[in-house]
Design a protein around this motif. Sequence first.
Motif, PDB file in Angstrom:
ATOM      1  N   ASP A  48     -11.774  -5.102  -3.965  1.00 27.86           N
ATOM      2  CA  ASP A  48     -10.364  -4.906  -3.670  1.00 27.86           C
ATOM      3  C   ASP A  48      -9.910  -3.539  -4.171  1.00 27.86           C
ATOM      4  OD1 ASP A  48      -7.591  -5.817  -3.006  1.00 27.86           O
ATOM      5  OD2 ASP A  48      -7.365  -5.598  -5.178  1.00 27.86           O
ATOM      6  N   THR A  49      -9.301  -2.752  -3.281  1.00 29.09           N
ATOM      7  CA  THR A  49      -8.945  -1.378  -3.623  1.00 29.09           C
ATOM      8  C   THR A  49      -7.894  -1.325  -4.711  1.00 29.09           C
ATOM      9  OG1 THR A  49      -9.445  -0.661  -1.373  1.00 29.09           O
ATOM     10  CG2 THR A  49      -8.121   0.818  -2.708  1.00 29.09           C
ATOM     11  N   SER A  50      -6.882  -2.209  -4.652  1.00 25.10           N
ATOM     12  CA  SER A  50      -5.829  -2.173  -5.660  1.00 25.10           C
ATOM     13  C   SER A  50      -6.394  -2.459  -7.045  1.00 25.10           C
ATOM     14  CB  SER A  50      -4.722  -3.183  -5.322  1.00 25.10           C
ATOM     15  OG  SER A  50      -5.223  -4.506  -5.321  1.00 25.10           O
ATOM     16  N   LEU A  66      -9.614   7.366  -5.301  1.00 24.94           N
ATOM     17  CA  LEU A  66     -10.852   6.851  -5.886  1.00 24.94           C
ATOM     18  C   LEU A  66     -11.882   7.944  -6.148  1.00 24.94           C
ATOM     19  CD1 LEU A  66     -11.211   3.546  -3.846  1.00 24.94           C
ATOM     20  CD2 LEU A  66     -10.721   3.765  -6.278  1.00 24.94           C
ATOM     21  N   ARG A 123     -18.801   0.222  -2.433  1.00 29.84           N
ATOM     22  CA  ARG A 123     -17.660  -0.446  -3.061  1.00 29.84           C
ATOM     23  C   ARG A 123     -16.660  -0.982  -2.047  1.00 29.84           C
ATOM     24  NH1 ARG A 123     -15.275   3.587  -7.408  1.00 29.84           N
ATOM     25  NH2 ARG A 123     -15.469   5.044  -5.672  1.00 29.84           N
ATOM     26  N   LYS A 124     -17.047  -1.031  -0.784  1.00 23.08           N
ATOM     27  CA  LYS A 124     -16.098  -1.451   0.245  1.00 23.08           C
ATOM     28  C   LYS A 124     -15.665  -2.910   0.098  1.00 23.08           C
ATOM     29  CE  LYS A 124     -16.970   1.782   4.013  1.00 23.08           C
ATOM     30  NZ  LYS A 124     -17.426   1.954   5.399  1.00 23.08           N
ATOM     31  N   ARG A 184     -17.964   5.935  -0.144  1.00 23.84           N
ATOM     32  CA  ARG A 184     -18.023   4.792  -1.067  1.00 23.84           C
ATOM     33  C   ARG A 184     -18.437   3.507  -0.356  1.00 23.84           C
ATOM     34  NH1 ARG A 184     -13.180   1.324  -1.879  1.00 23.84           N
ATOM     35  NH2 ARG A 184     -11.653   1.820  -0.293  1.00 23.84           N
ATOM     36  N   GLN A 209       0.830  -1.209   0.000  1.00 20.79           N
ATOM     37  CA  GLN A 209       0.000   0.000   0.000  1.00 20.79           C
ATOM     38  C   GLN A 209       0.862   1.255   0.000  1.00 20.79           C
ATOM     39  OE1 GLN A 209      -2.962  -0.221   3.040  1.00 20.79           O
ATOM     40  NE2 GLN A 209      -4.291   1.300   2.077  1.00 20.79           N
ATOM     41  N   ASP A 221      -6.128   6.159  -0.343  1.00 21.99           N
ATOM     42  CA  ASP A 221      -6.992   5.313  -1.175  1.00 21.99           C
ATOM     43  C   ASP A 221      -8.291   6.034  -1.530  1.00 21.99           C
ATOM     44  OD1 ASP A 221      -5.196   3.282  -1.240  1.00 21.99           O
ATOM     45  OD2 ASP A 221      -6.320   1.903   0.043  1.00 21.99           O
ATOM     46  N   GLU A 222      -8.907   6.641  -0.525  1.00 19.60           N
ATOM     47  CA  GLU A 222     -10.171   7.324  -0.775  1.00 19.60           C
ATOM     48  C   GLU A 222      -9.972   8.517  -1.718  1.00 19.60           C
ATOM     49  OE1 GLU A 222     -12.916   5.940   0.178  1.00 19.60           O
ATOM     50  OE2 GLU A 222     -11.714   4.416   1.178  1.00 19.60           O
TER      51      GLU A 222
END
Length: 449
Positions: free
Chosen positions: A346-348, A220, A342-343, A339, A77, A216-217
Motif C-alpha cells: 500500500d502506497t500510503s 518514494l 513494491r507494487k 519499483r 490521494q 507517488d513515485e
Amino acid sequence: MMISRRGVEHASKLDSLSNTQEEALQLIEENTLPCNDDHEEDCNPLSPYDDETVAPIESEFRSLMATFLTYSQTDIQSMTSTCNRYLNYKSSRHQSLHKESAEHESNKRPRQRSKEEGIRYRTLYSGVQAASLEPAVLRSFTVLFEDYLPIRLAGRRIHKHLQNVMEEVKLERRGEIERAREVCSGWDWRMKEDGGGGEHLHFIEYARCIWDILIDEALLLDDSTQLGEDESYNKETGVIPFHHLLQLGLDRVLMQCQLATDRPKLEFVTKQIVLEEGSNRVAERETLDLERDDAVSFVVFMRILYHFTLTSSRSQTANDQASIINLMQTIKETAMSARQSRKTQDTSTLLAATAIRSGGSDACKKRQKHSDQFDHYVSTFNVWESKFLGGDDARLAKQPPRRLEILRGCFEGARNAKVVAALKIVYMDYAALRLGGDLIFRLMSKLVR
C-alpha cells in the motif's frame, strides 16, 4: 477516441478501494454497520441498527466516522498530489458565469501544506477508513470516545480540522484542473470508454490521475524526503522537483517520442513555463537553478507536454488523441518501472514510513523516538493476542467488558497496516492523544498481566 475501461481505472487507481467504497455506500444509505461478532452463525456482515437505541455520544462518533467513508481514493490521494496555488483559481469563463461565488471564494486563504504534512494527512484519512470497516477496531474507538473525555475532545478537534483540510484540497484540485484546461485548450475533450454507457472522462481529469501516480513515485524516491534544514525548496506538497522528473524518465520519454531533441531543450522550456506560471515568485529570474529552485506543479507539467506536442516536428501529435493518451501511458509506466518489487504494498503505508525521516534532524529524532515507542506497543499487543487466543483468558473474563472491547480492537488494529500507520502518525504528532495512547497501553497491561 476509444480507450479501454481497464486503462482508465488503472490510471486513476479508483479500483484499489472499490470494495471499500461499495461497503461505505451501504453503511451510509442503508443505515447499517458491520457485524461485531464474526462467530455468530446468524450474523449479517452488514446488520441494520436502530438509531433510537444508540447513545447520543456513540451516535455522534458514528457520524464523525461516516464522514471519512464519503471520501474517495482520489480525494485522499490529493493530499499529496495537490498544491495550494490554485485554491481560488477560476478561469475567465468560469468567473463570468459565477461572479458572486468567485468573489466569495477569493477571500479564502490557502492552508500551506508541506510535503510531509501531505503524507501524514493522507495516512490519517486512509487509516480512519480502514478502521471504519474493522468491526472490532470501530467498537474499540467508540468505547474510547464515549468513556474518556480527553480523547473525545481531541477527536472532535481533529475531525473538524481534517474535514476543513479535505474541503480545501478538493477546491485546490478543481482549480488545478480548471487552469490546465484553460492553458491546454486543445486538449479540452472527453475520452470514450469501450462498452458505451457511463460518463466519459475528461482528458485533463485523466491526466490529473496520471499526475497522482507520478507524485507517488517521486515521493518514494530515496532522496525525496531527506531534507536538510536549509533545503526548503522542495518541501511544498503537490509538486515534483525537476530533477525528480528526470529520475522518473520524463526526458527519455519525450525524446523517444521525438517530441524533445535533448535534455537542455527540456530544461529551457521548463524554466520558461515555471516562471510564466509564477511558481517561483521568490526566485530571481537570472539566478534560477532548475536543479534546485524549481517546483513543477500539475499545471506546469501539462504546459510542458502541451508545448512539445505543438512545437515538435511531429506537430500532428497535438491533435491526435490516441498519441496523447499513449504518451501519458508511457510516462506513467516509465515512472512506475523503478519499483516493481513494491507494487503490491500500500502506497500510503510506504509513504507514512518516509514521513518519520522528513524535516530537520531535531524533528526526525523526536519523531523516531515516538515511532519506536509506538512500535513497541504494537509488538506487545501482538504478543498479548497470542496469549489471549491461546486460551489463557479465565482472568480476562472477569475484567470490565468495555475494557475487553478496547483490548480486542487493539489486537485487530495491530494487524491492519493502514490503521497502524495512521495511529502512529497520531501518536507522533498529537501530544494529547499520545498521552491517551500511553494511558490506554497501561490500562491494557493490567488486563493481561
